[in-house]
Design a protein around this motif. Sequence first.
Motif, short mmCIF file in Angstrom:
data_model
loop_
_atom_site.label_atom_id
_atom_site.label_comp_id
_atom_site.label_asym_id
_atom_site.label_seq_id
_atom_site.Cartn_x
_atom_site.Cartn_y
_atom_site.Cartn_z
N HIS A 149 0.86 -1.21 -0.29
CA HIS A 149 -0.10 0.10 -0.39
C HIS A 149 1.11 1.55 -0.08
CE1 HIS A 149 -3.25 -2.76 1.72
NE2 HIS A 149 -3.37 -2.93 0.90
N THR A 150 2.35 1.01 -0.67
CA THR A 150 2.43 2.18 -0.85
C THR A 150 1.91 2.98 -2.38
OG1 THR A 150 4.76 1.66 0.50
CG2 THR A 150 4.79 3.06 -0.60
N PHE A 151 2.38 4.48 -2.88
CA PHE A 151 1.61 4.65 -3.78
C PHE A 151 2.93 5.45 -4.42
CE2 PHE A 151 -2.79 6.08 -2.24
CZ PHE A 151 -3.08 4.54 -1.67
N LYS A 152 3.19 5.66 -5.81
CA LYS A 152 3.58 6.24 -6.00
C LYS A 152 3.30 7.71 -6.71
CE LYS A 152 7.37 4.62 -9.62
NZ LYS A 152 7.76 4.18 -10.58
N VAL A 153 4.54 8.76 -6.23
CA VAL A 153 4.35 10.37 -7.09
C VAL A 153 5.01 9.92 -8.16
CG1 VAL A 153 4.35 12.32 -6.57
CG2 VAL A 153 3.38 10.97 -4.62
N GLU A 154 4.61 9.86 -9.28
CA GLU A 154 4.70 9.76 -10.43
C GLU A 154 5.30 11.21 -10.95
OE1 GLU A 154 5.39 7.85 -12.37
OE2 GLU A 154 4.36 5.99 -12.14
N GLN A 155 4.46 12.49 -10.58
CA GLN A 155 5.05 14.17 -11.17
C GLN A 155 4.38 14.99 -9.74
OE1 GLN A 155 3.61 16.09 -14.34
NE2 GLN A 155 1.77 17.13 -12.88
N GLU A 156 5.10 15.61 -9.25
CA GLU A 156 5.33 16.46 -7.84
C GLU A 156 4.54 17.94 -8.28
OE1 GLU A 156 6.27 15.80 -4.99
OE2 GLU A 156 8.06 14.81 -5.03
N GLY A 157 3.61 17.72 -8.32
CA GLY A 157 2.67 19.50 -7.88
C GLY A 157 2.74 20.23 -6.51
N GLU A 158 0.94 21.06 -6.89
CA GLU A 158 0.65 21.44 -5.38
C GLU A 158 -0.27 21.59 -5.53
OE1 GLU A 158 2.69 25.60 -5.64
OE2 GLU A 158 1.75 26.03 -7.48
N LYS A 159 -1.35 22.09 -4.72
CA LYS A 159 -2.90 22.60 -5.21
C LYS A 159 -3.74 21.49 -4.96
CE LYS A 159 -2.81 27.74 -5.79
NZ LYS A 159 -3.07 28.31 -6.18
N VAL A 160 -3.78 20.36 -6.02
CA VAL A 160 -4.41 19.75 -6.77
C VAL A 160 -3.44 18.30 -6.56
CG1 VAL A 160 -6.45 18.71 -8.43
CG2 VAL A 160 -5.66 20.66 -7.77
N ALA A 161 -3.85 17.36 -6.37
CA ALA A 161 -3.15 15.42 -6.21
C ALA A 161 -4.65 15.12 -6.79
CB ALA A 161 -3.31 15.18 -5.35
N ILE A 162 -4.32 14.57 -8.10
CA ILE A 162 -4.61 13.04 -8.94
C ILE A 162 -4.28 12.05 -8.48
CG2 ILE A 162 -5.37 13.23 -11.07
CD1 ILE A 162 -4.62 15.53 -12.19
N LEU A 163 -5.30 10.96 -7.47
CA LEU A 163 -4.43 9.26 -7.04
C LEU A 163 -5.58 9.39 -8.78
CD1 LEU A 163 -5.10 11.61 -4.75
CD2 LEU A 163 -4.25 9.37 -4.11
N ALA A 164 -4.48 8.18 -9.69
CA ALA A 164 -5.65 8.12 -10.68
C ALA A 164 -4.63 5.99 -11.07
CB ALA A 164 -5.05 8.54 -12.53
N LEU A 165 -5.38 5.47 -10.72
CA LEU A 165 -5.36 4.11 -10.44
C LEU A 165 -5.80 3.82 -11.82
CD1 LEU A 165 -5.27 1.81 -7.87
CD2 LEU A 165 -7.61 1.71 -8.00
N GLY A 166 -4.53 2.14 -11.50
CA GLY A 166 -4.72 0.88 -12.68
C GLY A 166 -4.86 2.01 -14.51
N ASP A 167 -5.59 1.38 -14.99
CA ASP A 167 -6.03 1.92 -16.29
C ASP A 167 -6.54 2.88 -16.13
OD1 ASP A 167 -8.58 1.17 -16.10
OD2 ASP A 167 -8.25 -0.64 -17.24
N PHE A 168 -6.56 3.27 -15.34
CA PHE A 168 -7.28 5.22 -15.60
C PHE A 168 -6.36 5.98 -15.39
CE2 PHE A 168 -11.94 6.16 -15.10
CZ PHE A 168 -12.19 4.57 -15.90
N TYR A 169 -4.61 5.69 -15.35
CA TYR A 169 -3.72 6.84 -15.16
C TYR A 169 -3.32 7.31 -16.12
CZ TYR A 169 0.69 8.62 -14.58
OH TYR A 169 1.68 8.65 -14.25
N GLN A 170 -3.47 7.21 -17.32
CA GLN A 170 -3.30 7.40 -18.66
C GLN A 170 -4.51 8.83 -18.57
OE1 GLN A 170 -2.98 3.87 -18.55
NE2 GLN A 170 -0.62 4.61 -18.31
N ARG A 171 -5.33 8.49 -17.76
CA ARG A 171 -6.38 9.08 -17.99
C ARG A 171 -6.00 10.58 -16.77
NH1 ARG A 171 -11.56 8.32 -20.44
NH2 ARG A 171 -11.47 6.22 -21.22
N GLY A 172 -5.31 10.06 -15.62
CA GLY A 172 -4.53 11.02 -14.82
C GLY A 172 -3.53 11.82 -15.46
#
Length: 586
Positions: free
Chosen positions: A458-481
């Motif tokens: 249950h360790t998530f992976k941060v693919e892009q650091e940012g601010e204000k808004v966090a997008i948690l896009a699971l599985g095959d919806f990651y590309q939509r994220g």
Amino acid sequence: MYNVLNKINGPEDVKKLSLEELNELAEDIREGLFHRLTKIGGHFGPNLGIVETEIAMHYVFDSPKDKFVFDVSHQSYPHKMLTGRKLGYIDDAHFKEDSGYTNPEESEHDLFNVGHTSTSISLATGLAKARDLLGKKENVIALIGDGSLSGGEALEGLNVAGSELNSNLIIVVNDNQQSISETHGGIYKNLKELRDTKGNADNNMFKAMGLDYIYEENGNDIEAMIRVFEKVKDIDHPIVVHINTLKGKGYQKAIEDKENWHWVLPFDKETGKTTISFDGSEDYTSIAREYIMNKAKEDKAFMVITPNMPASVGLSQKDREALGMQFVDVGIAEEQAVAMAAGAAKQGAKPLVVTNTTFMQRCYDQISHDVCINNSPVTILLNYTSFDGLTDVTHLGIFGLSAFSNIPNLVVLCPSSKEELVSMLSWSVDQKEHPVMIMLPGNKVTSRNADTSYDAIHTFKVEQEGEKVAILALGDFYQRGEELAQKMKETFHIQPTLINPRFASGMDIKLLEQLKENHELMITLEDGILDGGFGQKIASYYGDSNIKVKNYGLQKHFYDRYDPEELLKQEKMDTQSILEYIKSVL
């Protein structure tokens, strides 16, 4: 064309025909099947093989007074043509009016909307018991075939029918010597013995269960089937009518290759080749197959177990033969597959169970009880987990995440790339600490670096650091994220944090706490229903904080034969709708 079929508007019209006309009707029905299936695809072999039987059923019995229950109901197309729905087969403009399964919304001649196997006998016992209780008089007929007898519920139904009912129940066993792939199990050895002796073998599993029995060798002969049905009509006790049929009758290619012609994409009748073109790119199913074949060669403790769904990971008959002892097909019996895997893991093997998500729903208790309470290191790989995979109401994969991710001890992994799928499989099969379920992505294959170990559960992976808004896009919806993050940067000049959760069964508490420091809004994207899903876990965690959470997923609803992209817009899950929401918040 359709000279006789054009006269059929209901079962009453079938009863008016001569034997010669009935045989012409069979040819018309097959032409109707070709017309529909060459253009839009569907279940092919099962329906070609049952034409004569269903004509005889409607000639002898009186539907809807007499009740027909179809197992799986993917062998009900001829029945549909005989009950006022022929246009769904012979007229392109009416294709969408007719589902691939029985459907009470379409006709009073359909009792149940079903697409899973081994249910017809059990449903029929309920119809028969209620009929007796209410003092009614009608025939109840259950048609079962295509390997469905290997499912546990079918045996439960036979057991009850043979011991608890003392009234009319007619169980038609369509024995075409085939399931989706080949048949497996001792049941089919007994069916062969009964066929070889024309029903006279001393070893008769149906009689052993207390059922009367009759055999008909010529299941594709209308006159023979009329005789046998007239013999059992209005019978006062349960009986099994065992019929020998030819799956794919009327099309030689389907007879010679029954497995690949069980269900078809649109195809050219002359050549048998599909008329749908593919871009030739790899898919996740073939990637899973490649992993399986390579793993089996290098590790003799590795084994694959499937409930008659080797195609869910692209395992051909040649592949299955190459796997040898490392492959087991238990028949259409998910409970057996999972419990067997638990036993194999206990003994030191490395079992991988493969099937489609919709079918694994029948196995919740074995996953929870036999596997997860015992914390057995079983790996379950599910295909068709996506909203845009199978869209018929009976085969939806969108309930898998919420159904399984809340079972204690079960680690549910959702890969978002080719590398992640392979690394998750490799880690899961070799580790000994957890039962694991992996959801095969339903989108196009993408490539990205992946971890080799998932020991830090249950360790998530941060693919892009940012601010204000966090997008948690699971599985095959990651590309939509990824797309959403890019559009946010272009539209709002904000770089959001983009997170690939990977795990659907728990939360990365440390990361969620860190995000509180410079984020106002969490967007969760998941390929499943919201209720009990991944996003609601995140929303619950932030419930007593100032962080706003917006979950995007599907409703707890039985969607049916929808357009996937239109569904996203309808549920405001498309990128533009999400951008509009973010704008309203920020």
